[in-house]
Motif scaffolding. Structure first.
Motif, PDB file in Angstrom:
ATOM      1  N   UNK B 163     -15.467 -19.387 -22.265  1.00 54.34           N
ATOM      2  CA  UNK B 163     -16.898 -19.359 -21.956  1.00 54.34           C
ATOM      3  C   UNK B 163     -17.164 -18.925 -20.524  1.00 54.34           C
ATOM      4  N   UNK B 164     -16.332 -19.391 -19.591  1.00 55.39           N
ATOM      5  CA  UNK B 164     -16.483 -19.000 -18.187  1.00 55.39           C
ATOM      6  C   UNK B 164     -16.228 -17.516 -18.003  1.00 55.39           C
ATOM      7  N   UNK B 167     -18.959 -15.256 -17.985  1.00 56.93           N
ATOM      8  CA  UNK B 167     -19.740 -15.311 -16.748  1.00 56.93           C
ATOM      9  C   UNK B 167     -18.993 -14.656 -15.589  1.00 56.93           C
ATOM     10  N   UNK B 169     -16.314 -15.701 -14.096  1.00 53.09           N
ATOM     11  CA  UNK B 169     -15.696 -16.632 -13.141  1.00 53.09           C
ATOM     12  C   UNK B 169     -14.529 -17.318 -13.844  1.00 53.09           C
TER      13      UNK B 169
END
Lengths: 279, 279
Positions: B163-164, B167, B169
């Motif tokens: 999930x990160x 983004x 990151x």
């Protein structure tokens, strides 16, 4: 404060339970506090019901005996160590759901806690519905205002926290010069800010560039009756120690505790505090 | 090592550049290292081209003069402080793209760096394509193996890092008993593990329960020619200091540096190292 009915504040640490108690009493509403074993409750002058999570049935009985119809959860609570020898039947009946939720994120656990109180016949209220002044209206709360780069950092931080919310982690992030320097985990905002203070040297590409922002907002879809994001004077001190330019909040959806002291601390440190209604 | 052509290793810190140089030379391939100002390169015995990022045109000329056709980026590099007075025309031509990318996540910047070398006519290779043994095959790399709760923590950590990645990151996270205790940010894995070591006391709901795992994997869609996730002996020491039960890797897609020492350190500390091909 549209609801009548005697209010019980399930009190965690910090100043919030006392603020809510005072506001409820000022509105003519009877109020009592519930202090769980292991939690220090600061709310002098209000009746207190002592409770243990293991004795949930006893707590429900005490609340009903006191005429309580509504409850609100307020203040930081740590996940308690439980004494299995002390479990009563009411606790044992909900224990499987609580234990399952404990394996997941915070939201899951707190949703179960709300459901348990509602099933027992109590209405669960939100702190900021009881005391709307606990949150911030949109705008700059300080004379210091964010610059162009700070706004870009705030946008990036909001994107990150929204993305994290889908994973049921985090209500906060630190972004400087477009780079993510911190993501809030269960250890909380203050721990994240200490991490940034200790590690950010050299992490900002331009030492003279934007210093970065702390962003706080609820997770998407978060039930604001529990674990509403909050800032306070300690948050401001942590943000200043981390070398940040300011703090960005979701207007109306983040508690600003001890608001006068918090904003005074921000002004003194040269930090902006900005409540946005577009995140 | 299908490609021929002289190989230049754009060398960051640590042991990786030397390992790749030795492997390339052992395969009969001519090799040189490129040491950027401010980076200490550990690779005794190989020719070294000194370079400055500001003098990109000079670097391209030096590489061509040395017969280099292929490049590989290896080892940790900090975002450099640049001296604007030193920019040559080649740097200035790509500077706008680099500056724009510097405002975003790491991936954006490194994608630009790859593109710049490719446009200059070089083939950019991946460290683990040059030396497949740098990564781990699926399975348990230690005698210590993960338990049921560790596997659940690994699944949760993989969900978080995936999930990160969307983004842009993080390539790592720490999860214990279902709770996220750390998310990797630009400060890197070691800083995250120190954070967990300093803050995790009391954050695990059950003090006698699962101790948690460090998970490392690339971001979804990440170009593995740059910034491939890695572990090494220091990672193991950090994970042990953070009280974790083990380390979980994406098989074939995470570098295991100084593999013998890394795995020996894990065995000595009682940590498992588990390479998964299903994440």
């Amino acid at each position: 404060m549209a609801e009548a009915g005697k209010l019980a504040i399930l009190a965690g640490g910090g100043a919030l339970p006392g603020q809510i108690a005072a506001a409820a009493e000022a509105a003519g509403r009877p109020v009592t506090l519930v202090a769980f074993a292991g939690t220090t409750v600061e709310a002098a002058g209000f009746p207190v019901i002592a409770a243990r999570i293991e004795k949930l049935g006893a707590l429900f009985a005490d609340l009903r005996a006191a005429g309580v119809t509504h409850v609100v959860m307020a203040g930081g609570m740590r996940r308690p160590a439980l004494d299995p020898a002390g479990f009563d039947d009411t606790f044992l009946a909900v224990a499987p759901r609580l234990m399952a939720a404990l394996q997941g994120g915070d939201d899951g656990l707190l949703r179960v806690v709300i459901a348990v109180f509602e099933e027992a016949g109590f209405t669960v209220e939100a702190p900021h519905d009881l005391v709307p002044a606990l949150t911030a209206a949109p705008g700059f709360l300080t004379a210091t205002a964010p610059g162009h780069a700070d706004r870009a950092d705030a946008d990036r931080a909001a994107e990150i926290v929204q993305g994290l919310g889908a994973l049921d982690i985090g209500q906060g992030a630190v972004v400087a010069q477009g780079l993510c320097l911190g993501v809030e985990t269960v250890q909380g905002t203050d721990a994240m800010l200490r991490f940034v203070a200790e590690t950010a040297r050299g992490a900002r590409p331009n030492p003279d560039g934007a210093r970065g922002v702390l962003l706080k907002m609820p997770k998407p879809g978060q039930d604001l009756r529990v674990d509403m994001p909050a800032i306070g004077p300690e948050t401001v001190r942590g943000a200043a120690a981390a070398g940040l330019a300011g703090i960005v909040l979701a207007a109306g959806r983040v508690l600003v505790l001890e608001q006068d002291e918090t904003l005074a601390a921000a002004e003194a440190a040269g930090l902006f505090v900005w409540a946005r209604d577009d995140i």
